[in-house]
Design an enzyme around this catalytic site. Structure first.
Site, mmCIF file in Angstrom:
data_model
loop_
_atom_site.group_PDB
_atom_site.id
_atom_site.type_symbol
_atom_site.label_atom_id
_atom_site.label_comp_id
_atom_site.label_asym_id
_atom_site.label_seq_id
_atom_site.Cartn_x
_atom_site.Cartn_y
_atom_site.Cartn_z
ATOM 1 N N CYS A 153 0.095 3.790 2.704
ATOM 2 C CA CYS A 153 0.575 3.262 3.994
ATOM 3 C C CYS A 153 2.062 3.546 4.158
ATOM 4 C CB CYS A 153 0.344 1.752 4.084
ATOM 5 S SG CYS A 153 -1.377 1.236 3.998
ATOM 6 N N CYS A 200 0.832 -1.208 0.000
ATOM 7 C CA CYS A 200 0.000 0.000 0.000
ATOM 8 C C CYS A 200 0.868 1.260 0.000
ATOM 9 C CB CYS A 200 -0.909 -0.042 1.229
ATOM 10 S SG CYS A 200 -1.739 1.490 1.621
#
Length: 123
Positions: A33, A30
């Site tokens: 993230c 991600c």
């Protein structure tokens, strides 16, 4: 304070033992993230009174499913075992710091009264 990795083996006990826990649900693939991680780590260094934790949603799918994590990163704040904040999306540092101050300022007795009232209304 160092960021703690949570798993199904230590999650429940950690939430019970600590009055203030913020959890970052994330995954290695991600990009948001990965970009939020340095902000999370930096802010954690300034708050010894809060346990900062991470849950890798790929490795801990059972926890992610339990909390219905559909988008990452997702931040979740527990105060005295009550979820007081849960929202997907990476936050800029200033907004993240402001969120923590708001969570610190909550009157947990009032929060518990509101939770109990909502539970009664549903029953």
């Amino acid at each position: 304070m160092a960021v703690v990795e949570l798993s199904k083996d230590n999650f429940e006990q950690t939430i019970k033992d600590k009055d203030f826990v913020i959890v970052d649900f994330w995954a290695s693939w991600c990009a948001p993230c990965r970009s939020f991680a340095p902000v999370y780590d930096k802010v954690s260094e300034d708050h010894d009174d809060i346990l900062f934790a991470k849950i890798n949603t790929e490795e801990e799918q059972e926890i992610a499913a339990h909390f219905q994590i559909r988008s990452i990163p997702t931040l979740m704040i527990f105060r005295e075992q009550v979820i007081v904040f849960a929202q997907p999306g990476a936050l800029p540092e200033a907004a993240f710091r402001q969120l923590l101050e708001q969570a610190k300022g909550l009157d947990m007795a009032e929060v518990r009264r509101q939770v109990a009232a909502q539970a009664q209304a549903i029953a």
